[in-house]
Design an enzyme around this catalytic site. Structure first.
Site, mmCIF file in Angstrom:
data_model
loop_
_atom_site.group_PDB
_atom_site.id
_atom_site.type_symbol
_atom_site.label_atom_id
_atom_site.label_comp_id
_atom_site.label_asym_id
_atom_site.label_seq_id
_atom_site.Cartn_x
_atom_site.Cartn_y
_atom_site.Cartn_z
ATOM 1 C CB THR A 147 41.995 50.487 35.336
ATOM 2 O OG1 THR A 147 41.675 50.398 36.726
ATOM 3 C CG2 THR A 147 43.446 50.931 35.250
ATOM 4 C CG ASP A 148 38.527 52.375 39.236
ATOM 5 O OD1 ASP A 148 39.435 51.520 39.128
ATOM 6 O OD2 ASP A 148 37.615 52.291 40.092
ATOM 7 C CD GLU A 149 43.446 49.287 40.342
ATOM 8 O OE1 GLU A 149 44.628 49.300 40.696
ATOM 9 O OE2 GLU A 149 42.726 48.272 40.371
ATOM 10 C CE1 TYR B 299 46.359 46.720 35.545
ATOM 11 C CE2 TYR B 299 45.326 47.690 37.494
ATOM 12 C CZ TYR B 299 45.225 47.179 36.208
ATOM 13 O OH TYR B 299 43.994 47.127 35.585
ATOM 14 C CE LYS C 138 44.872 49.040 31.818
ATOM 15 N NZ LYS C 138 44.576 48.164 30.636
HETATM 16 P P1 NAD Z 1 42.952 39.200 33.094
HETATM 17 O O1 NAD Z 1 44.263 39.225 33.791
HETATM 18 O O2 NAD Z 1 41.905 38.230 33.536
HETATM 19 O O3 NAD Z 1 43.198 38.917 31.537
HETATM 20 C C1 NAD Z 1 44.206 39.525 30.792
HETATM 21 C C2 NAD Z 1 44.338 38.781 29.473
HETATM 22 O O4 NAD Z 1 45.359 39.455 28.697
HETATM 23 C C3 NAD Z 1 44.785 37.320 29.629
HETATM 24 O O5 NAD Z 1 44.013 36.483 28.798
HETATM 25 C C4 NAD Z 1 46.236 37.340 29.196
HETATM 26 O O6 NAD Z 1 46.680 36.100 28.640
HETATM 27 C C5 NAD Z 1 46.217 38.455 28.161
HETATM 28 N N1 NAD Z 1 47.535 39.067 27.964
HETATM 29 C C6 NAD Z 1 48.394 39.526 28.918
HETATM 30 N N2 NAD Z 1 49.509 40.017 28.352
HETATM 31 C C7 NAD Z 1 49.321 39.901 27.004
HETATM 32 C C8 NAD Z 1 50.118 40.268 25.899
HETATM 33 N N3 NAD Z 1 51.326 40.825 26.045
HETATM 34 N N4 NAD Z 1 49.632 40.014 24.662
HETATM 35 C C9 NAD Z 1 48.418 39.422 24.483
HETATM 36 N N5 NAD Z 1 47.654 39.048 25.504
HETATM 37 C C10 NAD Z 1 48.084 39.294 26.759
HETATM 38 O O7 NAD Z 1 42.427 40.681 33.121
HETATM 39 P P2 NAD Z 1 40.944 41.264 33.196
HETATM 40 O O8 NAD Z 1 40.550 41.415 34.605
HETATM 41 O O9 NAD Z 1 40.080 40.533 32.253
HETATM 42 O O10 NAD Z 1 41.195 42.750 32.645
HETATM 43 C C11 NAD Z 1 41.054 43.047 31.256
HETATM 44 C C12 NAD Z 1 41.332 44.505 31.036
HETATM 45 O O11 NAD Z 1 40.438 45.298 31.796
HETATM 46 C C13 NAD Z 1 42.746 44.937 31.457
HETATM 47 O O12 NAD Z 1 43.215 45.851 30.501
HETATM 48 C C14 NAD Z 1 42.532 45.604 32.793
HETATM 49 O O13 NAD Z 1 43.527 46.565 33.032
HETATM 50 C C15 NAD Z 1 41.166 46.225 32.592
HETATM 51 N N6 NAD Z 1 40.386 46.438 33.805
HETATM 52 C C16 NAD Z 1 40.161 45.408 34.665
HETATM 53 C C17 NAD Z 1 39.376 45.622 35.793
HETATM 54 C C18 NAD Z 1 39.072 44.487 36.746
HETATM 55 O O14 NAD Z 1 38.449 44.730 37.786
HETATM 56 N N7 NAD Z 1 39.436 43.248 36.454
HETATM 57 C C19 NAD Z 1 38.833 46.891 36.042
HETATM 58 C C20 NAD Z 1 39.089 47.923 35.128
HETATM 59 C C21 NAD Z 1 39.862 47.686 34.020
HETATM 60 P P1 TYD Z 2 42.116 43.350 43.926
HETATM 61 O O1 TYD Z 2 41.069 42.332 43.560
HETATM 62 O O2 TYD Z 2 43.551 42.915 43.887
HETATM 63 O O3 TYD Z 2 41.866 44.624 43.013
HETATM 64 P P2 TYD Z 2 42.569 46.093 43.077
HETATM 65 O O4 TYD Z 2 43.629 46.115 44.109
HETATM 66 O O5 TYD Z 2 43.124 46.189 41.706
HETATM 67 O O6 TYD Z 2 41.459 47.023 43.378
HETATM 68 O O7 TYD Z 2 41.814 43.907 45.395
HETATM 69 C C1 TYD Z 2 40.602 44.539 45.736
HETATM 70 C C2 TYD Z 2 40.695 45.020 47.176
HETATM 71 O O8 TYD Z 2 40.810 43.881 48.024
HETATM 72 C C3 TYD Z 2 41.927 45.857 47.472
HETATM 73 O O9 TYD Z 2 41.589 46.814 48.480
HETATM 74 C C4 TYD Z 2 42.923 44.869 48.043
HETATM 75 C C5 TYD Z 2 42.019 43.910 48.785
HETATM 76 N N1 TYD Z 2 42.508 42.517 48.849
HETATM 77 C C6 TYD Z 2 42.638 41.880 50.096
HETATM 78 O O10 TYD Z 2 42.400 42.470 51.164
HETATM 79 N N2 TYD Z 2 43.069 40.585 50.107
HETATM 80 C C7 TYD Z 2 43.368 39.905 48.967
HETATM 81 O O11 TYD Z 2 43.769 38.721 49.044
HETATM 82 C C8 TYD Z 2 43.218 40.570 47.703
HETATM 83 C C9 TYD Z 2 43.536 39.858 46.418
HETATM 84 C C10 TYD Z 2 42.776 41.878 47.700
#
Ligand code: NAD
Ligand code: TYD
Length: 356
Positions: A133-135, A157, A161
């Site tokens: 992730t970019d985080e 988190y 990561k």
């Molecule tokens: P999500 O929380 O929607 O899904 C995560 C999935 O992983 C779920 O289906 C959960 O059941 C499964 N899981 C969790 N722990 C597990 C374990 N121990 N074994 C097997 N399965 C497990 O997450 P997402 O938003 O779809 O993110 C997917 C990936 O992309 C993650 O690795 C996240 O760090 C990365 N990512 C997400 C974002 C975003 O904006 N959502 C951005 C950059 C990277």
């Molecule tokens: P989020 O979706 O939790 O992603 P991340 O923190 O991993 O980037 O949050 C996106 C942005 O929105 C972040 O600046 C936190 C803000 N945020 C709120 O202000 N209120 C909320 O209820 C949530 C979930 C996020």
């Protein structure tokens, strides 16, 4: 130079495939390679939802395994069957939950990656994509972070990561495992668990509830449609000679939280008075921004979904899929919600009781 060329019948392992991005990726993969075999390994945590994959149940070449990536026996059994391509999406993903309870983040996002990498060492694969992730860069206040920028994660988190990200790289450097690491910006789209910003705001607004904005609401993220993230991953699978490299994935689409709130409320024709400020998230990163030129050069990929269109379509999806999200916003979710948000005005939600 290893080739990323794929043929019919190749075997993919998609961990975390029942989550938001993983399930979108399975959909994209099945469209792009209909004859590939796809195994999903997912623990089905609160964020994993079999309904996200129901269209594939019983279809040829598709298998779902409920299991934990930290469980070496399950992972070994699966890898012994052989995979060509592994994509690890499985993770604990919500920053707010990582602040309250970091342990499971360290387990899944670090130890779970180790378990998968060890299995891949014993049972060679053509490519292992670690979805990072970019985080991991921490907050970026100046130029967008390139892949060589220091990793300065600031919440559990992001730090977990970063551990998984660097462990994956170490298996390339040490054992020659064909690892590729991606660091994407914030995703939005259908099937996103409604604790994350955009689905939370959309579903709250549909229900006429307040939109909780942390602090000033001026924290910025780069937002990408999940379909664009998935097309970037497919492009990277096909790119030759990228093993051992990190690729940022971005959309050059920075918005702050108040701008997102306005877009969501506008799409639903709901009043701006639904915006409600809450006590800020501890260690809230002010901005994430990545330079994704390396990906563009390696693959020619570019994001295709214009943001305002993507947001409108996404909001519409949540309007049309109340049956998907309503059951998720109950039980444990409501407890988390109450625990997590401290509203700064005392205005109670209709039917919610006094705000705390
Ligand atoms: P999500 O929380 O929607 O899904 C995560 C999935 O992983 C779920 O289906 C959960 O059941 C499964 N899981 C969790 N722990 C597990 C374990 N121990 N074994 C097997 N399965 C497990 O997450 P997402 O938003 O779809 O993110 C997917 C990936 O992309 C993650 O690795 C996240 O760090 C990365 N990512 C997400 C974002 C975003 O904006 N959502 C951005 C950059 C990277
Ligand atoms: P989020 O979706 O939790 O992603 P991340 O923190 O991993 O980037 O949050 C996106 C942005 O929105 C972040 O600046 C936190 C803000 N945020 C709120 O202000 N209120 C909320 O209820 C949530 C979930 C996020």
């Amino acid at each position: 130079m290893a080739s990323g060329k794929q043929a019919a019948g190749e075997r993919y392992l998609v961990t975390g495939g029942a989550g938001f991005i993983g399930s979108s990726f399975v959909r994209a993969l099945r469209r792009r390679h209909p004859r590939a075999s796809v195994t999903v390994l997912d623990k089905l945590t609160y964020a994993g939802n079999p309904a996200n994959l129901s269209e594939f149940e019983g279809t040829p070449g598709y298998a779902f395994v409920r299991g934990d990536i930290c469980d070496a026996a399950v992972v070994e059994r699966l890898f012994a069957g052989g995979f060509d391509w592994v994509l690890n999406f499985a993770a604990e993903t919500h920053v707010d939950r990582s602040i309250g309870d970091p342990g499971q983040f360290v387990m899944t996002d670090m130890y779970g990656v180790y378990t998968l990498l060890e299995a891949a060492r014993r049972h060679p694969v053509r490519r292992f994509v670690q979805i990072s992730t970019d985080e991991v860069y921490g907050e970026v206040l100046g130029d967008p972070a390139g892949e060589e920028a220091p990793l300065l994660p600031r919440n559990p988190y992001a730090a977990s990561k970063a551990g998984g990200d660097r462990l994956a790289y170490s298996y390339f450097a040490t054992y020659g495992l064909p690892v590729v690491i991606t660091r994407c910006c914030n995703n939005y789209g259908p099937y996103q668990y409604p604790e994350k910003l955009i689905p939370l705001f959309a579903t709250n607004a549909i229900a006429g509830e307040r939109l909780p904005v942390y602090g000033s609401g001026r924290n910025r993220r780069d937002w990408i449609h999940v379909d664009d993230h998935c097309s970037a991953l497919l492009a990277l699978l096909e790119a030759p000679g990228v093993e051992g490299q990190v690729f940022n994935v971005g959309a050059d689409n920075e918005k702050d939280v108040l701008e997102i709130a306005a877009l969501v409320l506008g799409a639903l024709e709901k009043p701006a008075t639904l915006v409600a400020h809450v006590v800020d998230r501890p260690g809230h990163d002010r901005r994430y921004a990545v330079d994704w030129g390396r990906l563009r050069e390696a693959t020619g990929w570019r994001p295709a979904v214009p943001f305002e269109e993507g947001i409108r379509a996404t909001v519409r999806w949540y309007q049309e899929h109340e049956d998907w999200w309503r059951p998720l916003k109950s039980g444990e979710f409501l407890e988390f919600y109450k625990r997590n948000y401290k509203f700064l005005d005392a205005r109670p939600e209709p039917g919610e009781g006094p705000a705390t």
